[in-house]
Design a protein around this motif. Structure first.
Motif, PDB file in Angstrom:
ATOM      1  N   ALA A 245       0.835  -1.204   0.000  1.00  0.00           N
ATOM      2  CA  ALA A 245       0.000   0.000   0.000  1.00  0.00           C
ATOM      3  C   ALA A 245       0.869   1.253   0.000  1.00  0.00           C
ATOM      4  CB  ALA A 245      -0.934  -0.005   1.209  1.00  0.00           C
ATOM      5  N   PHE A 246       1.913   1.234   0.832  1.00  0.00           N
ATOM      6  CA  PHE A 246       2.858   2.355   0.910  1.00  0.00           C
ATOM      7  C   PHE A 246       3.472   2.614  -0.466  1.00  0.00           C
ATOM      8  CE2 PHE A 246       7.255   3.789   1.497  1.00  0.00           C
ATOM      9  CZ  PHE A 246       7.093   4.902   2.320  1.00  0.00           C
ATOM     10  N   GLN A 247       3.947   1.563  -1.118  1.00  0.00           N
ATOM     11  CA  GLN A 247       4.575   1.700  -2.432  1.00  0.00           C
ATOM     12  C   GLN A 247       3.590   2.230  -3.478  1.00  0.00           C
ATOM     13  OE1 GLN A 247       7.816   1.378  -3.321  1.00  0.00           O
ATOM     14  NE2 GLN A 247       8.274   1.041  -1.161  1.00  0.00           N
ATOM     15  N   GLN A 248       2.324   1.805  -3.407  1.00  0.00           N
ATOM     16  CA  GLN A 248       1.309   2.285  -4.343  1.00  0.00           C
ATOM     17  C   GLN A 248       1.136   3.799  -4.200  1.00  0.00           C
ATOM     18  OE1 GLN A 248       0.299   0.640  -6.830  1.00  0.00           O
ATOM     19  NE2 GLN A 248      -1.086  -1.015  -6.336  1.00  0.00           N
ATOM     20  N   VAL A 249       1.009   4.263  -2.943  1.00  0.00           N
ATOM     21  CA  VAL A 249       0.798   5.696  -2.707  1.00  0.00           C
ATOM     22  C   VAL A 249       2.024   6.491  -3.147  1.00  0.00           C
ATOM     23  CG1 VAL A 249       0.421   7.482  -0.946  1.00  0.00           C
ATOM     24  CG2 VAL A 249      -0.841   5.309  -0.829  1.00  0.00           C
ATOM     25  N   ILE A 250       3.206   6.038  -2.768  1.00  0.00           N
ATOM     26  CA  ILE A 250       4.435   6.744  -3.154  1.00  0.00           C
ATOM     27  C   ILE A 250       4.594   6.724  -4.673  1.00  0.00           C
ATOM     28  CG2 ILE A 250       6.971   6.696  -3.001  1.00  0.00           C
ATOM     29  CD1 ILE A 250       5.555   7.775  -0.470  1.00  0.00           C
ATOM     30  N   GLY A 251       4.232   5.610  -5.311  1.00  0.00           N
ATOM     31  CA  GLY A 251       4.321   5.520  -6.769  1.00  0.00           C
ATOM     32  C   GLY A 251       3.432   6.539  -7.464  1.00  0.00           C
ATOM     33  N   VAL A 252       2.205   6.695  -6.971  1.00  0.00           N
ATOM     34  CA  VAL A 252       1.290   7.687  -7.558  1.00  0.00           C
ATOM     35  C   VAL A 252       1.825   9.095  -7.297  1.00  0.00           C
ATOM     36  CG1 VAL A 252      -1.035   8.670  -7.501  1.00  0.00           C
ATOM     37  CG2 VAL A 252      -0.732   6.193  -7.456  1.00  0.00           C
ATOM     38  N   ALA A 253       2.304   9.343  -6.086  1.00  0.00           N
ATOM     39  CA  ALA A 253       2.851  10.671  -5.765  1.00  0.00           C
ATOM     40  C   ALA A 253       4.043  10.982  -6.667  1.00  0.00           C
ATOM     41  CB  ALA A 253       3.267  10.735  -4.297  1.00  0.00           C
ATOM     42  N   LYS A 254       4.882   9.994  -6.879  1.00  0.00           N
ATOM     43  CA  LYS A 254       6.057  10.160  -7.738  1.00  0.00           C
ATOM     44  C   LYS A 254       5.631  10.492  -9.166  1.00  0.00           C
ATOM     45  CE  LYS A 254      10.090   7.441  -9.106  1.00  0.00           C
ATOM     46  NZ  LYS A 254      10.785   6.169  -8.876  1.00  0.00           N
ATOM     47  N   GLU A 255       4.619   9.782  -9.651  1.00  0.00           N
ATOM     48  CA  GLU A 255       4.106  10.000 -10.999  1.00  0.00           C
ATOM     49  C   GLU A 255       3.441  11.375 -11.125  1.00  0.00           C
ATOM     50  OE1 GLU A 255       0.555   7.837 -13.045  1.00  0.00           O
ATOM     51  OE2 GLU A 255       2.266   6.457 -12.920  1.00  0.00           O
ATOM     52  N   GLN A 256       2.626  11.722 -10.140  1.00  0.00           N
ATOM     53  CA  GLN A 256       1.866  12.973 -10.192  1.00  0.00           C
ATOM     54  C   GLN A 256       2.744  14.212  -9.978  1.00  0.00           C
ATOM     55  OE1 GLN A 256      -1.520  13.205 -11.025  1.00  0.00           O
ATOM     56  NE2 GLN A 256      -1.029  11.105 -11.564  1.00  0.00           N
ATOM     57  N   ALA A 257       3.792  14.063  -9.183  1.00  0.00           N
ATOM     58  CA  ALA A 257       4.677  15.204  -8.888  1.00  0.00           C
ATOM     59  C   ALA A 257       6.007  15.031  -9.604  1.00  0.00           C
ATOM     60  CB  ALA A 257       4.897  15.311  -7.383  1.00  0.00           C
ATOM     61  N   SER A 258       5.978  14.424 -10.771  1.00  0.00           N
ATOM     62  CA  SER A 258       7.205  14.037 -11.465  1.00  0.00           C
ATOM     63  C   SER A 258       8.214  15.170 -11.612  1.00  0.00           C
ATOM     64  CB  SER A 258       6.881  13.422 -12.825  1.00  0.00           C
ATOM     65  OG  SER A 258       6.160  14.346 -13.616  1.00  0.00           O
ATOM     66  N   GLY A 259       7.784  16.352 -11.979  1.00  0.00           N
ATOM     67  CA  GLY A 259       8.707  17.469 -12.129  1.00  0.00           C
ATOM     68  C   GLY A 259       9.227  17.986 -10.799  1.00  0.00           C
TER      69      GLY A 259
END
Length: 129
Positions: free
Chosen positions: A95-109
């Motif tokens: 679950a942690f990795q899923q949330v961090i993955g989305v945050a990483k994708e959404q805040a990519s710049g």
């Protein structure tokens, strides 16, 4: 419209996990992980990061009430998720990795600015996601 899409990405990512019971649990997991993450950022960086998030993930909801931001490590955050949601550590890590993955994708710049403010364990978690 983009805000709704962001909200959907976080919840959708968690709702694909069979142990996430419902939308409310998905939302609480997202708040838990991003709450700890934003508490590790400077006030300015936290405000910039949360400005891109859906309303339920506002700066005030994630960090505004914290007098002393959390020194919690990425591993401790996983333990907290496991205890709070009564799931095992492997599920909590997923679950942690899923949330961090989305945050990483959404805040990519912006993710490099965020990572620069984090401890090594959090930078490693972002790299893994």
């Amino acid at each position: 419209m983009a805000i709704q899409q962001t909200q959907d990405y976080y919840k959708q990512a968690l709702e694909t996990l069979d142990f996430v019971k419902d939308e409310e649990m998905a939302e609480e997991v997202v708040k838990g992980v991003l709450g700890v993450l934003t508490s590790k950022l400077s006030e300015q960086e936290a405000k910039e990061f949360t400005a891109q998030l859906p309303d339920y993930l506002s700066y005030e909801n994630l960090r505004g009430h914290q007098a002393n931001p959390s020194p919690t490590t990425a591993g401790e955050t996983i333990d907290i998720l496991s205890d709070h949601f009564k799931i095992d550590n492997e599920q909590a890590n997923e679950a942690f990795q899923q949330v961090i993955g989305v945050a990483k994708e959404q805040a990519s710049g912006e993710i490099s600015d965020i990572a620069a403010e984090l401890s090594n364990d959090w930078r490693e978690a972002i790299d893994k996601a």
